[in-house]
Design an enzyme around this catalytic site. Structure first.
Site, short mmCIF file in Angstrom:
data_model
loop_
_atom_site.label_atom_id
_atom_site.label_comp_id
_atom_site.label_asym_id
_atom_site.label_seq_id
_atom_site.Cartn_x
_atom_site.Cartn_y
_atom_site.Cartn_z
N LYS A 1 6.50 -0.40 -1.30
CA LYS A 1 7.44 -0.80 -0.24
C LYS A 1 8.90 -0.68 -0.70
O LYS A 1 9.80 -0.52 0.12
CB LYS A 1 7.14 -2.23 0.25
CG LYS A 1 5.70 -2.45 0.73
CD LYS A 1 5.22 -1.39 1.67
CE LYS A 1 3.77 -1.53 2.15
NZ LYS A 1 2.74 -1.63 1.15
N TYR B 1 -10.56 -5.45 5.71
CA TYR B 1 -9.27 -5.51 5.01
C TYR B 1 -9.22 -6.73 4.09
O TYR B 1 -9.52 -7.84 4.54
CB TYR B 1 -8.14 -5.58 6.04
CG TYR B 1 -6.78 -5.80 5.41
CD1 TYR B 1 -6.07 -4.73 4.88
CD2 TYR B 1 -6.23 -7.06 5.33
CE1 TYR B 1 -4.84 -4.92 4.27
CE2 TYR B 1 -4.99 -7.27 4.72
CZ TYR B 1 -4.30 -6.20 4.19
OH TYR B 1 -3.10 -6.39 3.59
N TYR C 1 -5.55 -3.04 -2.07
CA TYR C 1 -5.17 -1.63 -1.86
C TYR C 1 -5.62 -0.74 -3.01
O TYR C 1 -6.53 0.07 -2.88
CB TYR C 1 -3.65 -1.51 -1.67
CG TYR C 1 -3.13 -2.20 -0.45
CD1 TYR C 1 -3.15 -1.57 0.79
CD2 TYR C 1 -2.62 -3.50 -0.51
CE1 TYR C 1 -2.67 -2.21 1.92
CE2 TYR C 1 -2.14 -4.14 0.62
CZ TYR C 1 -2.17 -3.49 1.83
OH TYR C 1 -1.70 -4.12 2.95
C1 PLP Z 1 1.27 -1.64 1.56
C2 PLP Z 1 0.50 -1.19 0.36
C3 PLP Z 1 -0.25 0.00 0.36
C4 PLP Z 1 -0.43 0.83 1.58
O1 PLP Z 1 0.70 1.59 1.88
P1 PLP Z 1 0.99 1.95 3.40
O2 PLP Z 1 2.26 2.70 3.36
O3 PLP Z 1 1.05 0.66 4.15
O4 PLP Z 1 -0.14 2.80 3.89
C5 PLP Z 1 -0.85 0.40 -0.80
N1 PLP Z 1 -0.79 -0.35 -1.92
C6 PLP Z 1 -0.11 -1.50 -1.96
C7 PLP Z 1 -0.13 -2.29 -3.21
C8 PLP Z 1 0.55 -1.97 -0.82
O5 PLP Z 1 1.20 -3.14 -0.87
#
Ligand code: PLP
Length: 341
Positions: free
Chosen positions: A58, A272, A298
């Site tokens: 992010k 999720y 993730y």
């Molecule tokens: C938000 C996030 C993702 C996913 O990325 P997107 O751009 O939302 O698809 C992957 N890994 C981590 C650790 C995240 O916080």
């Protein structure tokens, strides 16, 4: 005109940007993991080492989003995420760095999953000094909640700036166009040509931006996205639509083809943020073989997907696979019960 006469180029410099990371993130070989799996050579792009509190993907998106917020004269960032959202933690961190306030809306995607005393990112929301937290049920109209917050601020003479979930609009996705350029520059400088890239696919700005970047600079390394939530078809359609918006912004001629998107939804498990065996194995393997922390929501599931693809013979011997580490390790501390032996 942005595209040069001889072909595809992207010009990111005309978008306002803040800098939160001083240098390119490292690309490193995962020698022990590669040896353990006995398949292709696996490398890692360490976007877990990006700037702002705790790092993660992010940060790249926020460089563009926060620059826009500042340009518009905002004094408060508003955004939304899950109860252990890395995106919320980093938006708040960017606000702190810029001297702005930050209000967060937390969506309980898993019913009753919000615990005020939870560790991980939730603990950091308080420590970093969030101005206000609003918890809403999964599936609620959180955009309306953020708009109501913005209206409330306006009534007080303040100015809010709404950042969509995951920072995944076309502006935020520019961060991953920049990452595509960064990867290709590192690839050239080190002489390592990558055959495939594997990344997480969530709100989509990462995957869509990376692919738009690869197409825009004519690098075209295939990217496989491992879904952490949505089924394959709607996720691919969403990514394509977002990448087209990015292509329009950057005037990428011919846009981004639908076929450039491959999403695998076999590693989501029960839903999720809910744990899977594969995720637990992947988190332990990366920790014990490489000393690298993944996260349960993730990158743990994404690595589980990549490991399964290696075991299933998806990659050829001698191929170089680049795993994009998108961060998230601060969430580990909220999952200690699942990940301890
Ligand atoms: C938000 C996030 C993702 C996913 O990325 P997107 O751009 O939302 O698809 C992957 N890994 C981590 C650790 C995240 O916080």
């Amino acid at each position: 005109m942005v595209a040069s006469a001889e072909g595809a180029r992207v010009n990111l410099a005309r978008f306002p940007r803040r800098r939160y990371t001083p240098a390119p993130t490292p690309v490193e070989p995962l020698s022990h993991l590669s040896e353990h799996l006995g398949g292709p050579e696996v490398y890692i792009k360490r976007d877990d080492l990006l700037g702002l509190t705790g790092g993660g993907n992010k940060t790249r998106k926020l460089e563009f989003l926060v620059a826009d917020a500042l340009e518009q004269g905002a004094d408060t960032l508003l955004t939304v995420g899950a109860v252990q959202s890395n995106h919320c933690r980093l938006t708040l961190a960017a606000a702190v760095k810029e001297g702005l306030k930050c209000r967060l809306v937390l969506e309980e995607r898993v019913p009753n999953s919000y615990r005020p005393d939870a560790s991980g990112n939730n603990f950091l929301f308080g420590l970093l000094g969030v101005e206000k937290l609003t918890v809403v049920e999964g599936g609620s109209d959180f955009n309306a909640v953020m708009q109501a917050e913005a209206d409330e601020l306006a009534a007080e003479g303040r100015k809010g700036y709404i950042i969509p979930g995951g920072g995944s609009n076309a502006l935020g996705a520019l961060g991953y166009v920049a990452c595509a350029e960064e990867i290709m520059r590192q690839s050239f400088e080190t002489g390592l040509a990558f055959d495939q890239i594997v990344c997480s696919s969530g709100s989509g700005g990462t995957h869509a931006g990376l692919v738009a970047g690869m197409v825009g600079i004519n690098a075209n390394i295939p990217v496989t996205g491992i879904s952490v939530r949505a089924p394959k078809e709607p996720q691919e359609a969403k990514l394509h639509a977002l990448a087209q918006e990015v292509a329009d912004k950057l005037e990428i001629r011919g846009g981004v083809p639908r076929e450039a998107f491959t999403v695998l939804d076999d590693y989501v498990g029960p839903g999720y943020s809910l744990p899977t065996e594969g995720m637990i194995e992947a988190v332990r393997l990366f920790a014990r073989l490489e000393g690298i922390l993944l996260d349960p929501v993730y990158t743990g599931k994404t690595a589980a997907g990549m490991i399964d693809l290696v075991r299933g013979g998806h990659f050829k011997q001698g191929e170089r696979v680049l795993f994009l580490h998108t961060g998230g390790s601060p969430a580990l501390y909220a999952y200690q019960d699942i990940l301890s032996d």
